[in-house]
Design a protein around this motif. Structure first.
Motif, PDB file in Angstrom:
ATOM      1  N   GLU A 221      -9.327   1.805  -0.434  1.00 50.58           N
ATOM      2  CA  GLU A 221      -8.584   3.061  -0.292  1.00 50.58           C
ATOM      3  C   GLU A 221      -8.651   3.866  -1.589  1.00 50.58           C
ATOM      4  N   CYS A 222      -8.541   3.163  -2.722  1.00 48.90           N
ATOM      5  CA  CYS A 222      -8.591   3.840  -4.032  1.00 48.90           C
ATOM      6  C   CYS A 222      -9.977   4.425  -4.293  1.00 48.90           C
ATOM      7  N   VAL A 223     -11.023   3.672  -3.946  1.00 52.88           N
ATOM      8  CA  VAL A 223     -12.389   4.171  -4.126  1.00 52.88           C
ATOM      9  C   VAL A 223     -12.607   5.415  -3.264  1.00 52.88           C
ATOM     10  N   ALA A 224     -12.171   5.350  -2.021  1.00 56.58           N
ATOM     11  CA  ALA A 224     -12.323   6.498  -1.113  1.00 56.58           C
ATOM     12  C   ALA A 224     -11.560   7.706  -1.657  1.00 56.58           C
ATOM     13  N   TYR A 225     -10.357   7.466  -2.145  1.00 59.94           N
ATOM     14  CA  TYR A 225      -9.556   8.552  -2.703  1.00 59.94           C
ATOM     15  C   TYR A 225     -10.254   9.169  -3.912  1.00 59.94           C
ATOM     16  N   GLU A 226     -10.732   8.317  -4.813  1.00 59.96           N
ATOM     17  CA  GLU A 226     -11.388   8.813  -6.030  1.00 59.96           C
ATOM     18  C   GLU A 226     -12.651   9.590  -5.686  1.00 59.96           C
TER      19      GLU A 226
ATOM     20  N   ARG B 230      -1.789   5.538  -8.039  1.00 62.84           N
ATOM     21  CA  ARG B 230      -2.540   4.685  -8.961  1.00 62.84           C
ATOM     22  C   ARG B 230      -3.511   5.491  -9.818  1.00 62.84           C
ATOM     23  N   LEU B 231      -4.140   6.504  -9.227  1.00 68.57           N
ATOM     24  CA  LEU B 231      -5.259   7.178  -9.886  1.00 68.57           C
ATOM     25  C   LEU B 231      -4.921   8.536 -10.483  1.00 68.57           C
ATOM     26  N   GLU B 232      -3.753   9.074 -10.181  1.00 72.53           N
ATOM     27  CA  GLU B 232      -3.375  10.387 -10.718  1.00 72.53           C
ATOM     28  C   GLU B 232      -2.271  10.258 -11.755  1.00 72.53           C
ATOM     29  N   ALA B 233      -2.205   9.121 -12.409  1.00 75.77           N
ATOM     30  CA  ALA B 233      -1.192   8.907 -13.437  1.00 75.77           C
ATOM     31  C   ALA B 233      -1.439   9.864 -14.606  1.00 75.77           C
ATOM     32  N   PRO B 234      -0.385  10.189 -15.357  1.00 80.38           N
ATOM     33  CA  PRO B 234      -0.513  11.172 -16.434  1.00 80.38           C
ATOM     34  C   PRO B 234      -1.355  10.717 -17.624  1.00 80.38           C
ATOM     35  N   ASN B 235      -1.585   9.420 -17.775  1.00 80.12           N
ATOM     36  CA  ASN B 235      -2.443   8.989 -18.877  1.00 80.12           C
ATOM     37  C   ASN B 235      -3.301   7.790 -18.482  1.00 80.12           C
ATOM     38  N   THR B 236      -4.341   7.574 -19.259  1.00 78.39           N
ATOM     39  CA  THR B 236      -5.342   6.544 -18.953  1.00 78.39           C
ATOM     40  C   THR B 236      -4.731   5.152 -18.874  1.00 78.39           C
ATOM     41  N   ARG B 237      -3.766   4.877 -19.740  1.00 77.94           N
ATOM     42  CA  ARG B 237      -3.144   3.554 -19.740  1.00 77.94           C
ATOM     43  C   ARG B 237      -2.507   3.251 -18.387  1.00 77.94           C
ATOM     44  N   LEU B 238      -1.836   4.235 -17.815  1.00 76.53           N
ATOM     45  CA  LEU B 238      -1.192   4.039 -16.514  1.00 76.53           C
ATOM     46  C   LEU B 238      -2.225   3.920 -15.391  1.00 76.53           C
ATOM     47  N   ILE B 239      -3.313   4.655 -15.501  1.00 78.98           N
ATOM     48  CA  ILE B 239      -4.379   4.537 -14.503  1.00 78.98           C
ATOM     49  C   ILE B 239      -4.978   3.128 -14.565  1.00 78.98           C
ATOM     50  N   LYS B 240      -5.233   2.637 -15.779  1.00 76.37           N
ATOM     51  CA  LYS B 240      -5.763   1.276 -15.948  1.00 76.37           C
ATOM     52  C   LYS B 240      -4.807   0.257 -15.341  1.00 76.37           C
ATOM     53  N   ALA B 241      -3.512   0.441 -15.563  1.00 74.41           N
ATOM     54  CA  ALA B 241      -2.510  -0.464 -15.001  1.00 74.41           C
ATOM     55  C   ALA B 241      -2.507  -0.380 -13.480  1.00 74.41           C
TER      56      ALA B 241
ATOM     57  N   SER C  57       0.825  -1.210   0.000  1.00 75.96           N
ATOM     58  CA  SER C  57       0.000   0.000   0.000  1.00 75.96           C
ATOM     59  C   SER C  57       0.859   1.259   0.000  1.00 75.96           C
ATOM     60  N   ASP C  58       1.951   1.236   0.767  1.00 72.02           N
ATOM     61  CA  ASP C  58       2.821   2.396   0.841  1.00 72.02           C
ATOM     62  C   ASP C  58       3.524   2.642  -0.491  1.00 72.02           C
ATOM     63  N   GLU C  59       3.864   1.558  -1.179  1.00 67.20           N
ATOM     64  CA  GLU C  59       4.587   1.666  -2.435  1.00 67.20           C
ATOM     65  C   GLU C  59       3.719   2.337  -3.503  1.00 67.20           C
ATOM     66  N   PHE C  60       2.453   1.966  -3.539  1.00 65.57           N
ATOM     67  CA  PHE C  60       1.531   2.540  -4.516  1.00 65.57           C
ATOM     68  C   PHE C  60       0.283   3.053  -3.825  1.00 65.57           C
ATOM     69  N   PRO C  61       0.370   4.235  -3.216  1.00 61.92           N
ATOM     70  CA  PRO C  61      -0.821   4.805  -2.589  1.00 61.92           C
ATOM     71  C   PRO C  61      -1.858   5.153  -3.655  1.00 61.92           C
ATOM     72  N   PRO C  62      -3.117   5.317  -3.272  1.00 63.43           N
ATOM     73  CA  PRO C  62      -4.181   5.604  -4.242  1.00 63.43           C
ATOM     74  C   PRO C  62      -3.855   6.757  -5.182  1.00 63.43           C
ATOM     75  N   GLU C  63      -3.225   7.807  -4.659  1.00 66.66           N
ATOM     76  CA  GLU C  63      -2.954   8.951  -5.538  1.00 66.66           C
ATOM     77  C   GLU C  63      -1.989   8.580  -6.668  1.00 66.66           C
TER      78      GLU C  63
ATOM     79  N   ILE D 105     -13.533   5.944 -13.811  1.00 70.06           N
ATOM     80  CA  ILE D 105     -12.554   5.334 -12.907  1.00 70.06           C
ATOM     81  C   ILE D 105     -13.285   4.512 -11.845  1.00 70.06           C
ATOM     82  N   LEU D 106     -14.360   5.044 -11.293  1.00 68.98           N
ATOM     83  CA  LEU D 106     -15.122   4.307 -10.284  1.00 68.98           C
ATOM     84  C   LEU D 106     -15.694   3.020 -10.868  1.00 68.98           C
TER      85      LEU D 106
END
Length: 73
Positions: free
Chosen positions: A43-48, A19-30, A11-17, A57-58
């Motif tokens: 955590e990601c749903v709460a962040y979004e 995962r979800l604030e990537a510069p392009n859609t492909r990275l967000i999907k990944a 979780s610390d390595e990849f916090p929601p921000e 995204i939801l």
């Protein structure tokens, strides 16, 4: 803080921000595709919900939740 060190490290390595604030859609999907467990997903749903609240995204997060539930059975 987490119940096991593995979960908290992931979780610390990849916090929601990250995962979800990537510069392009492909990275967000990944970022969504590599969510390892329900705790991280929540955590990601709460962040979004709190920040962007993007329907698309939801929806992807919902699909990932269904996938995780299927794998738990």
């Amino acid at each position: 803080m987490g119940t096991s060190t593995d979960d908290s490290e992931a979780s610390d390595e990849f916090p929601p921000e990250k995962r979800l604030e990537a510069p392009n859609t492909r990275l967000i999907k990944a970022g969504i595709a590599t969510i390892p467990d329900m705790e991280t997903l929540q955590e990601c749903v709460a962040y979004e919900n709190a920040h962007q609240n993007r329907t698309q995204i939801l929806r992807r997060l919902k699909w990932k939740a269904e996938e995780l539930r299927e794998n738990e059975e």
